[in-house]
Design a protein around this motif. Structure first.
Motif, PDB file in Angstrom:
ATOM      1  N   ASP A  81      -2.367   0.334   4.549  1.00 36.06           N
ATOM      2  CA  ASP A  81      -3.393  -0.702   4.446  1.00 36.06           C
ATOM      3  C   ASP A  81      -2.801  -2.108   4.562  1.00 36.06           C
ATOM      4  O   ASP A  81      -1.646  -2.333   4.203  1.00 36.06           O
ATOM      5  CB  ASP A  81      -4.114  -0.588   3.086  1.00 36.06           C
ATOM      6  CG  ASP A  81      -4.970   0.665   2.993  1.00 36.06           C
ATOM      7  OD1 ASP A  81      -5.349   1.201   4.041  1.00 36.06           O
ATOM      8  OD2 ASP A  81      -5.244   1.092   1.858  1.00 36.06           O
TER       9      ASP A  81
ATOM     10  N   GLU B 109      -2.837  -5.319  -3.057  1.00 33.93           N
ATOM     11  CA  GLU B 109      -1.812  -4.924  -2.094  1.00 33.93           C
ATOM     12  C   GLU B 109      -1.275  -6.206  -1.490  1.00 33.93           C
ATOM     13  O   GLU B 109      -2.006  -6.978  -0.861  1.00 33.93           O
ATOM     14  CB  GLU B 109      -2.411  -3.982  -1.042  1.00 33.93           C
ATOM     15  CG  GLU B 109      -2.704  -2.630  -1.687  1.00 33.93           C
ATOM     16  CD  GLU B 109      -3.203  -1.555  -0.744  1.00 33.93           C
ATOM     17  OE1 GLU B 109      -3.127  -0.376  -1.133  1.00 33.93           O
ATOM     18  OE2 GLU B 109      -3.701  -1.873   0.356  1.00 33.93           O
TER      19      GLU B 109
ATOM     20  N   CYS C  99       0.869  -1.177   0.000  1.00 37.38           N
ATOM     21  CA  CYS C  99       0.000   0.000   0.000  1.00 37.38           C
ATOM     22  C   CYS C  99       0.904   1.225   0.000  1.00 37.38           C
ATOM     23  O   CYS C  99       0.742   2.122  -0.823  1.00 37.38           O
ATOM     24  CB  CYS C  99      -0.899   0.005   1.230  1.00 37.38           C
ATOM     25  SG  CYS C  99      -1.905   1.496   1.310  1.00 37.38           S
TER      26      CYS C  99
ATOM     27  N   ARG D 165       3.566  -2.518  -7.873  1.00 32.90           N
ATOM     28  CA  ARG D 165       3.116  -1.288  -7.249  1.00 32.90           C
ATOM     29  C   ARG D 165       4.337  -0.884  -6.427  1.00 32.90           C
ATOM     30  O   ARG D 165       4.389  -1.022  -5.207  1.00 32.90           O
ATOM     31  CB  ARG D 165       1.916  -1.680  -6.375  1.00 32.90           C
ATOM     32  CG  ARG D 165       0.948  -0.624  -5.930  1.00 32.90           C
ATOM     33  CD  ARG D 165      -0.094  -1.214  -4.970  1.00 32.90           C
ATOM     34  NE  ARG D 165      -0.301  -0.257  -3.915  1.00 32.90           N
ATOM     35  CZ  ARG D 165      -1.381   0.508  -3.760  1.00 32.90           C
ATOM     36  NH1 ARG D 165      -2.403   0.378  -4.551  1.00 32.90           N
ATOM     37  NH2 ARG D 165      -1.437   1.379  -2.788  1.00 32.90           N
TER      38      ARG D 165
ATOM     39  N   LYS E  27       0.420   8.864   0.196  1.00 38.62           N
ATOM     40  CA  LYS E  27      -0.914   8.325   0.458  1.00 38.62           C
ATOM     41  C   LYS E  27      -1.954   9.418   0.627  1.00 38.62           C
ATOM     42  O   LYS E  27      -1.720  10.376   1.351  1.00 38.62           O
ATOM     43  CB  LYS E  27      -0.900   7.518   1.777  1.00 38.62           C
ATOM     44  CG  LYS E  27       0.025   6.329   1.820  1.00 38.62           C
ATOM     45  CD  LYS E  27      -0.144   5.372   0.677  1.00 38.62           C
ATOM     46  CE  LYS E  27      -1.552   4.836   0.527  1.00 38.62           C
ATOM     47  NZ  LYS E  27      -1.717   4.104  -0.757  1.00 38.62           N
TER      48      LYS E  27
ATOM     49  N   HIS F 202      -9.463  -2.304  -1.694  1.00 39.26           N
ATOM     50  CA  HIS F 202      -9.818  -1.025  -1.069  1.00 39.26           C
ATOM     51  C   HIS F 202     -11.285  -0.839  -0.732  1.00 39.26           C
ATOM     52  O   HIS F 202     -11.621   0.040   0.046  1.00 39.26           O
ATOM     53  CB  HIS F 202      -9.276   0.138  -1.913  1.00 39.26           C
ATOM     54  CG  HIS F 202      -7.795   0.262  -1.777  1.00 39.26           C
ATOM     55  ND1 HIS F 202      -6.923  -0.418  -2.592  1.00 39.26           N
ATOM     56  CD2 HIS F 202      -7.035   0.909  -0.861  1.00 39.26           C
ATOM     57  CE1 HIS F 202      -5.686  -0.164  -2.212  1.00 39.26           C
ATOM     58  NE2 HIS F 202      -5.727   0.631  -1.159  1.00 39.26           N
TER      59      HIS F 202
HETATM   60 MN    MN Z   1      -4.023   1.182   0.070  1.00 37.91          MN
END
Ligand code: MN
Ligand code: PEP
Length: 462
Positions: free
Chosen positions: A441, A411, A88, A127, A134, A369
């Motif tokens: 997260d 994630e 994340c 990612r 964020k 999410h």
């Molecule tokens: Mn996230």
């Protein structure tokens, strides 16, 4: 509507490459509303940090970005599948060889499961190498009567709950750039230097042997091994198996950073975001007239937009007009994150509206999410069953409409963390104390990631 033709004044391709500062429109976002931005513009280090980033080499090259766009066009046309995964929020300390290699290995394993299951090329993307900022739901955080700015990712401020650490510090953008560069360097070494050789398919499997997904992967790897040996005996040329294409993407949240890394390509004289191959706009910053949509609309990179359950068909069509006016397959990816409870009701009208319009977008599911829950203990988590259910819903909806379910965005990490509850080697809350590491997260651990890959492969092979 946006036009990607180069203005005549700049069109002398034999002449010097224009500077991004001279390219029309790249600073138009500065007059528009920009949500979720740091308050660091008066910091004495702001101008020097931006000046430094304006001068550094690009992290990715325009030619690679174009190649990714053409790979994603294959996905848009139903001929390839798109896998995106990573933290994340990446951290500077977490950018070690061990952790990066564990994540890359896990993504390679997931890709093998998908390629084998679907008999289809898989576009692989971390990612990674830029996922350092964020969006947050609140500007402040209060603990024991003390209120400080929220943590916004290490490219903005520190996680420690002290006034000093929570200052928005523009020098962090430079550290973010440098950490992205070393991460990307290692990824490039791994994926082109022999580590990603398909003949090492067993070597990517990591510990955790008690989990059923481990055994399932081993048996698939044995099948691949046999097939590779057979082809070898037939005298096949294995160059294609030795290396793999691996791309980097992140949320383009910090506009100061993204603009500073925008470069004009010397071949085409067009602007590219060079902080990563793929840039996406988050659910919280996708206003049609906002700064994020404006800046990204002017870059040649493939662009993603996250779409939550409140998105209407008209919203999606307006985003297409703005971000993909030429209707170029591979240009635009919609990453839907509806929540398991909503997906079967909320996704169909979006997909129907877009498909009816004739636009060819890539449809990706982010099953994370929309499924975040906070436990009474304060931990943020996700139930693995909800993640699985959203993935199932995604395939059901696309199957019913006849559109192509193009990819998955998760994630995840290559480590044996305990952050999401459940899975076939179940994680429960009692492990959080020792093995919950995410600063933001909750991520799928290595085994949960493999399980998701097997689930998706099952759908793709039908
Ligand atoms: Mn996230
Ligand atoms: C994320 O991807 O971490 C994120 C914040 O997602 P979204 O924009 O979908 O909320």
């Amino acid at each position: 509507m946006l036009d990607f033709t180069v203005p005549d004044s700049l069109r002398n391709l034999a002449g010097p490459v224009p500077a991004a500062a001279d390219y029309p429109g790249l600073d138009a976002w500065r007059d528009l509303a920009a949500d979720q931005q740091p308050t660091w513009h008066d910091h004495p280090d702001f101008a020097p940090a931006v000046a430094e980033l304006n001068a550094v080499p690009p992290l990715v090259f325009a030619g690679e970005v174009d190649q990714l766009r053409s790979r994603l066009a294959e996905v848009a046309n139903g001929r390839a599948f798109f896998l995106q995964g990573g933290d994340c929020a990446e951290t500077f300390e977490g950018a070690t060889a061990d952790r990066i290699s564990a994540r890359v290995k896990t993504l390679l394993q997931m890709a093998v499961v998908l390629t084998y299951g679907a008999s289809m090329p898989v576009v692989k993307m971390g990612r990674m190498a830029g996922q350092f900022s964020k969006p947050r739901s609140s500007n402040d955080e209060t603990r024991d009567g003390v209120t400080l700015p929220t943590f916004r990712g290490e490219m903005v401020n520190g996680f420690d709950f002290t006034a000093e650490s929570r200052v928005h510090d523009p020098r962090r953008m430079v550290r973010g750039y440098n950490t992205s560069a070393s991460t990307l360097n290692l990824i490039r070494a791994f994926t082109t230097g022999g580590f990603a050789d398909l003949r090492l398919v067993h070597a990517w499997n990591m510990g955790f042997t008690t989990n059923p997904a481990h055994a399932r992967y081993e048996s698939l790897a044995r099948e691949i091994d046999r097939a590779v040996k057979f082809m070898d005996a037939c005298g096949a040329d294995f160059d294609a198996l030795r290396t793999t294409e691996f791309y980097a993407g992140h949320e383009a949240l910090l506009l100061d950073y993204e603009r500073a890394l925008t470069r004009i390509d010397s071949r085409t004289h067009l602007p590219y975001g060079t902080s990563g191959h793929f840039l996406w706009i988050g659910e919280r910053t996708r206003e049609l007239d906002g700064a994020h949509v404006d800046l990204l609309s002017r870059l040649r990179n493939p662009i993603g937009v996250k779409l939550g359950p409140k998105t209407t068909g008209d919203d999606a069509l307006a985003l297409i007009d703005k971000l993909d006016p030429e209707r170029e397959p591979g240009r635009l990816t919609f990453i839907t994150r509806m929540g398991a409870k909503n997906i079967r009701e909320k996704l169909p009208p979006l997909v129907e509206a877009v498909e009816r319009s004739g636009a060819k977008v890539v449809w990706v599911t982010d099953p994370m999410h929309g499924n975040t829950v906070s436990l009474p203990s304060g931990y943020k988590t996700r139930n693995f069953e909800d993640v699985v259910d959203e993935v199932r819903g995604f395939f059901e909806v696309h199957e019913a409409i006849g559109s192509f379910p193009g990819g998955i965005h998760v994630e995840m990490t290559g480590d044996d963390v305990a952050e999401c509850l459940g899975g076939s080697d179940p994680v429960d809350e009692s492990s959080f104390e020792d093995r919950y590491e995410s600063l933001c997260d909750p991520r799928l651990n290595h085994m949960q990631s493999l399980e998701i890959a097997f689930l998706v492969a099952g759908y793709l092979s039908r």
